[in-house]
Design a protein around this motif. Structure first.
Motif, PDB file in Angstrom:
ATOM      1  N   ASP A 146       1.368  -1.170  -0.189  1.00 36.40           N
ATOM      2  CA  ASP A 146       0.048  -0.541   0.297  1.00 36.40           C
ATOM      3  C   ASP A 146       0.997   1.689   0.011  1.00 36.40           C
ATOM      4  O   ASP A 146       1.668   1.061   0.523  1.00 36.40           O
TER       5      ASP A 146
ATOM      6  N   ILE B 147       0.591   5.781  -0.392  1.00 35.74           N
ATOM      7  CA  ILE B 147       0.848   7.213  -0.978  1.00 35.74           C
ATOM      8  C   ILE B 147       1.663   8.014  -2.230  1.00 35.74           C
ATOM      9  O   ILE B 147       2.728   7.838  -1.303  1.00 35.74           O
TER      10      ILE B 147
ATOM     11  N   LEU C 215      -2.479   6.691  -5.221  1.00 31.88           N
ATOM     12  CA  LEU C 215      -2.604   5.467  -4.340  1.00 31.88           C
ATOM     13  C   LEU C 215      -1.713   4.157  -4.835  1.00 31.88           C
ATOM     14  O   LEU C 215      -3.168   3.904  -5.886  1.00 31.88           O
TER      15      LEU C 215
ATOM     16  N   SER D 150      -3.261   0.131  -3.150  1.00 29.96           N
ATOM     17  CA  SER D 150      -4.124  -0.732  -2.267  1.00 29.96           C
ATOM     18  C   SER D 150      -3.584  -2.011  -3.151  1.00 29.96           C
ATOM     19  O   SER D 150      -4.038  -2.428  -3.839  1.00 29.96           O
ATOM     20  N   ASN D 151      -2.762  -2.779  -1.881  1.00 29.42           N
ATOM     21  CA  ASN D 151      -2.715  -4.295  -1.909  1.00 29.42           C
ATOM     22  C   ASN D 151      -1.945  -4.897  -3.419  1.00 29.42           C
ATOM     23  O   ASN D 151      -2.761  -5.196  -4.358  1.00 29.42           O
TER      24      ASN D 151
ATOM     25  N   ARG E 244      -2.350  -2.522  -6.524  1.00 33.23           N
ATOM     26  CA  ARG E 244      -2.961  -2.052  -7.245  1.00 33.23           C
ATOM     27  C   ARG E 244      -3.418  -0.542  -7.525  1.00 33.23           C
ATOM     28  O   ARG E 244      -3.461  -0.261  -5.804  1.00 33.23           O
ATOM     29  N   VAL E 245      -3.200  -0.224  -8.693  1.00 35.18           N
ATOM     30  CA  VAL E 245      -3.708   1.106  -8.523  1.00 35.18           C
ATOM     31  C   VAL E 245      -5.274   1.594  -7.937  1.00 35.18           C
ATOM     32  O   VAL E 245      -6.135   0.944  -8.055  1.00 35.18           O
ATOM     33  N   HIS E 246      -5.231   1.962  -6.703  1.00 28.22           N
ATOM     34  CA  HIS E 246      -6.929   2.677  -6.029  1.00 28.22           C
ATOM     35  C   HIS E 246      -7.260   4.170  -7.507  1.00 28.22           C
ATOM     36  O   HIS E 246      -6.629   5.333  -6.972  1.00 28.22           O
ATOM     37  N   ARG E 247      -7.945   4.188  -8.050  1.00 27.77           N
ATOM     38  CA  ARG E 247      -8.781   5.057  -8.470  1.00 27.77           C
ATOM     39  C   ARG E 247      -9.976   5.679  -8.425  1.00 27.77           C
ATOM     40  O   ARG E 247      -9.721   6.383  -8.269  1.00 27.77           O
ATOM     41  N   GLY E 248     -10.915   5.150  -7.008  1.00 27.46           N
ATOM     42  CA  GLY E 248     -11.847   5.676  -6.905  1.00 27.46           C
ATOM     43  C   GLY E 248     -13.026   5.209  -7.440  1.00 27.46           C
ATOM     44  O   GLY E 248     -12.740   5.300  -8.151  1.00 27.46           O
TER      45      GLY E 248
ATOM     46  N   ALA F 133      -9.171   9.739  -7.444  1.00 28.91           N
ATOM     47  CA  ALA F 133      -9.043   9.173  -5.713  1.00 28.91           C
ATOM     48  C   ALA F 133      -7.791   9.829  -5.723  1.00 28.91           C
ATOM     49  O   ALA F 133      -6.927  10.065  -7.290  1.00 28.91           O
TER      50      ALA F 133
ATOM     51  N   TYR G 171      -5.067   5.383   5.921  1.00 27.95           N
ATOM     52  CA  TYR G 171      -5.043   4.847   4.719  1.00 27.95           C
ATOM     53  C   TYR G 171      -3.358   3.497   5.258  1.00 27.95           C
ATOM     54  O   TYR G 171      -3.793   2.803   4.683  1.00 27.95           O
ATOM     55  N   ASN G 172      -2.766   4.093   6.197  1.00 25.64           N
ATOM     56  CA  ASN G 172      -1.598   2.894   6.623  1.00 25.64           C
ATOM     57  C   ASN G 172      -1.263   2.307   6.032  1.00 25.64           C
ATOM     58  O   ASN G 172      -0.947   1.124   5.423  1.00 25.64           O
ATOM     59  N   PRO G 173      -0.441   3.369   4.859  1.00 24.40           N
ATOM     60  CA  PRO G 173       0.530   2.796   3.378  1.00 24.40           C
ATOM     61  C   PRO G 173       1.761   2.425   4.266  1.00 24.40           C
ATOM     62  O   PRO G 173       2.588   2.988   5.101  1.00 24.40           O
ATOM     63  N   ALA G 174       2.331   1.607   3.719  1.00 26.83           N
ATOM     64  CA  ALA G 174       3.612   0.630   4.031  1.00 26.83           C
ATOM     65  C   ALA G 174       4.615   2.367   3.643  1.00 26.83           C
ATOM     66  O   ALA G 174       6.026   2.221   4.625  1.00 26.83           O
TER      67      ALA G 174
ATOM     68  N   ASP H 154     -15.229   0.699  -4.342  1.00 25.12           N
ATOM     69  CA  ASP H 154     -14.358   1.390  -3.977  1.00 25.12           C
ATOM     70  C   ASP H 154     -15.416   1.582  -2.496  1.00 25.12           C
ATOM     71  O   ASP H 154     -16.138   2.901  -2.843  1.00 25.12           O
TER      72      ASP H 154
ATOM     73  N   ASN I  83     -10.868  -1.582  -4.505  1.00 19.17           N
ATOM     74  CA  ASN I  83     -11.180  -2.604  -6.222  1.00 19.17           C
ATOM     75  C   ASN I  83     -12.025  -3.705  -5.060  1.00 19.17           C
ATOM     76  O   ASN I  83     -11.799  -5.037  -6.053  1.00 19.17           O
TER      77      ASN I  83
ATOM     78  N   HIS J 130      -9.085  -2.949   2.553  1.00 15.71           N
ATOM     79  CA  HIS J 130      -7.798  -2.355   2.289  1.00 15.71           C
ATOM     80  C   HIS J 130      -7.835  -2.375   3.884  1.00 15.71           C
ATOM     81  O   HIS J 130      -7.759  -1.718   4.544  1.00 15.71           O
TER      82      HIS J 130
ATOM     83  N   ALA K 117      -1.035  -1.491   5.883  1.00 14.03           N
ATOM     84  CA  ALA K 117       0.896  -2.233   6.047  1.00 14.03           C
ATOM     85  C   ALA K 117       0.802  -2.703   7.535  1.00 14.03           C
ATOM     86  O   ALA K 117       1.149  -3.603   7.314  1.00 14.03           O
TER      87      ALA K 117
ATOM     88  N   ALA L 231      -5.098   0.641   8.928  1.00 14.45           N
ATOM     89  CA  ALA L 231      -5.828   1.130   8.297  1.00 14.45           C
ATOM     90  C   ALA L 231      -7.370   1.936   8.442  1.00 14.45           C
ATOM     91  O   ALA L 231      -7.963   0.569   9.585  1.00 14.45           O
TER      92      ALA L 231
ATOM     93  N   SER M  17     -11.792  12.949  -0.147  1.00 15.74           N
ATOM     94  CA  SER M  17     -11.219  13.628  -1.466  1.00 15.74           C
ATOM     95  C   SER M  17     -10.256  13.151  -2.035  1.00 15.74           C
ATOM     96  O   SER M  17     -10.182  12.321  -2.891  1.00 15.74           O
ATOM     97  N   PHE M  18      -9.841  12.305  -1.108  1.00 22.16           N
ATOM     98  CA  PHE M  18      -8.971  11.560  -1.176  1.00 22.16           C
ATOM     99  C   PHE M  18      -8.330   9.976  -1.741  1.00 22.16           C
ATOM    100  O   PHE M  18      -8.299   9.920  -2.082  1.00 22.16           O
ATOM    101  N   TYR M  19     -10.037   9.326  -1.207  1.00 24.56           N
ATOM    102  CA  TYR M  19     -10.257   8.116  -1.643  1.00 24.56           C
ATOM    103  C   TYR M  19     -11.698   7.963  -3.256  1.00 24.56           C
ATOM    104  O   TYR M  19     -11.825   6.883  -3.175  1.00 24.56           O
ATOM    105  N   ASN M  20     -12.270   8.508  -2.276  1.00 23.09           N
ATOM    106  CA  ASN M  20     -12.911   8.507  -4.046  1.00 23.09           C
ATOM    107  C   ASN M  20     -13.941   7.269  -3.867  1.00 23.09           C
ATOM    108  O   ASN M  20     -14.301   6.611  -4.819  1.00 23.09           O
TER     109      ASN M  20
END
Lengths: 406, 406
Positions: free
Chosen positions: A202, A204, A216, A218-219, A221-225, A230, A326-329, B202, B219, B223, B226, B230, B324-327
């Motif tokens: 994950d 950002i 973004l 997620s897992n 894959r691009v998270h497009r919203g 997104a 979002y808790n990204p890596a 989403d 998707n 989610h 990491a 999240a 706005s961020f996640y859509n």
């Protein structure tokens, strides 16, 4: 009545193309198909000219297994990263190795006819003298994109581009399939593919240029919203200031901390006499950009450094919220304002580590993009490759399901 | 040397189990495998007792295709949603249809020995009289969970639970595989699976109870982030107030707008004489909870309504940033504070639509959970089903790759 390429064939091809080389027993393990199916699929892919041998693998006492590899030289793809004021192009082989790059000045506000004309001329020049077939083209645009339709949708800084058929035009011009996406999504895709350890992660990816945007993952894959929107973080409300944004709202992140905001504040500082360096640059060029702020900061100008640090703090405070959520890596920073020095990065880090939840920052890395300014073209190349190696496109290219002995 | 169940077999099973019934030609299309492979896989799955016939499909002139269905009656799974102060259980068939429910009072602060003892007794009672084999158990806990290890990690409101081997204990007790996840992630999974049109979407699922948390879907997949953190939105900084949160920080979302904050503010209002209804309830019970606020609001108490509307505004302002961020396609609200009436929902909607980007709210729906308080158990049931029908688990249950004629 199968339609499209069989999934297990796509899987075998994917497993090979995302590795330097691989043995048939490894493919069986990676793809979860039986030995006989994998053997049949490998034979078909060799016949199609997509797989070749990569020499023998290390012997473990018995017969050394043959190593297989993608015949990356069978074709090329083109990646285009069209920014607000410049365009970068790359041509790459089917494994994503960039063979050649170029840059072209554009102003995206000139509208699609003029700008896409320059894209076409740039691609043409880049391909001159190559006789390898072009399998596809990926292009990133600085605004929201309807990915399925391959066109921009109500892009705020691209007058005249709303629903312009970018994909259709370029596909007709070059006779190849074309994929279109938002430029910051492609940055994220580039970061994801450039680092094999990022698979499944994950992320950002934040770009701080004239504006501010994020891509973004997620897992893996691009998270497009839901609407392709997104990562549109430039207009998140951040302060109680009364700065009016170009979007019409008040207190947007990019109206306070983006490159255009830095340039505006730098002009004010130069005129107020608080910075000799900025005043001198304003005198010399008649205007100031965010690049002038980073240059002044590098020269030790305290006012310029304070501007960058404050921008970093504001961006970091917003990212602290997004990191908790979002808790990204990893948070990857790119764009002109970040690339120029460590002032922004340090302030972003401080704000995120101070305010995000401990669990969310336990293993978090916040770092500048290793790809630098080429991240967008790397992403565009991989957008094209993902398209080219999808079941639908392979089926179109090679004419449906290949004959299989079953 | 294949390990685990072949992917195409898992795919066929997945395609059947996520539909009421399906024909073999449809399976070929859905799975992207060849007719012969699908036919072989269907034969194997019938032999394993997993597929049955669902009657004939509609004839299109020729021979009517046989309809296949999952033999959902072949086993059951158990879903447990352990909250801070109560636990809900459900037993469901292999298609996720809930057969029976129960509820048990717990206090998660009593620690794992006592609480898991009650979980075990509750599960046992629920299974009494059933002779269908139990295939697995899913359980949600009100804190961060290391999903791979099946145990809670530093959960703030679960003293004594840090790294307690929840999965190992329950798996040994019942002799079935066990999957553990965060309770709000399971809410999100429940919402995702309860609505077939949500596949691939989403979502942001927000629970406003004593605390505030969110579960995310990207998707069509949960989610988790990491570190499994999240959606941990309760401690996002929201205001310039000096309210100190139980986490030690200042101005956290849940310290201002969560159920515990509402109860605190309600006590103050009751004592200040600004609400007769709240004062009367405080006199009668000696304490106030957020449920008293929602009851008072339903009785038309202006102070209580203002409290709920203000909580909704604060939650909505944070959600505006996250939208706005996640859509997301949908924001789903649940938990005691939301379930009680429309005051919170209306204020959340207003804040999000006012401040999120137009593109992000173009098709956005903000709505209360259709599953209500049972959402967590629905998610827990599907956590177990996803586990049970994974390649690894099928392989364990049925002993590796079944004999295939190839």
């Amino acid at each position: 009545m199968p339609t499209g390429f069989p999934d297990d064939l796509v899987d075998v091809l994917h497993a090979v193309r995302t590795r330097t080389d691989v043995s048939q027993p490894e493919l069986v393990r990676l793809c979860g198909s039986s030995r006989s199916i994998v053997a049949a699929r490998v034979a078909e892919l060799r016949e199609l000219g997509l797989l070749g041998e990569a020499g023998l693998g290390p012997s473990t006492g018995g017969r050394a297994p043959r190593r297989l590899r993608l015949r990356a030289e069978a074709g090329v793809v083109v990646g285009v990263d069209a920014g607000a004021s410049g365009m970068r192009l790359a041509v790459a082989d089917l494994a994503g190795r960039v063979l050649e790059r170029s840059e072209v000045d554009i102003d995206v506000a000139d509208g699609p006819e003029l700008v896409l004309g320059r894209v076409e001329a740039g691609v043409e020049e880049l391909l001159t003298g190559r006789d390898t077939p072009v399998w596809g083209l990926g292009i990133g645009l600085p605004g929201p994109v309807d990915v399925a339709a391959g066109l921009p949708v109500a892009p705020p800084i691209m007058p005249g581009w709303d629903r312009y058929p970018v994909r259709a035009r370029l596909a007709e011009r070059f006779g190849v399939p074309v994929w279109v996406d938002n430029d910051v999504n492609l940055l994220a895709l580039g970061e994801l593919r450039a680092d094999p350890t990022a698979a499944g992660q994950d992320l950002i990816c934040v770009k701080v240029g004239t504006g501010i945007g994020a891509g973004l993952v997620s897992n893996g894959r691009v998270h497009r919203g839901a609407n392709g929107g997104a990562g549109d973080i430039g207009h998140i409300a951040v302060t109680d200031t009364h700065v009016v944004c170009r979007c019409g709202n008040v207190g947007c992140l990019e109206a306070v901390a983006g490159g255009a905001a830095l340039a505006r504040d730098a002009r004010e500082i130069a005129r107020s006499g608080r910075s000799e360096v900025l005043a001198a640059r304003l005198d010399a060029h008649g205007s100031l950009s965010h690049a002038d702020v980073t240059v002044a900061a590098e020269h030790g100008d305290p006012a310029a450094r304070a501007l960058l640090a404050e921008a970093g703090r504001v961006i970091g405070a917003t990212l602290a919220t997004l990191v908790s959520f979002y808790n990204p890596a990893r948070v990857v920073l790119s764009g002109g304002v970040v690339a120029a020095g460590d002032h922004v990065l340090a302030a972003v880090r401080e704000a995120v580590y101070r305010r995000s939840l401990p669990l969310a920052t336990r293993t978090l890395r916040i770092e500048p993009s290793a790809l630098g300014a080429t991240g967008g073209t790397v992403g565009a190349v991989h957008l094209a490759l993902d398209g080219v190696f999808s079941g639908d496109e392979l089926s179109r290219r090679f004419g449906g399901e290949p004959a299989l002995a079953n």
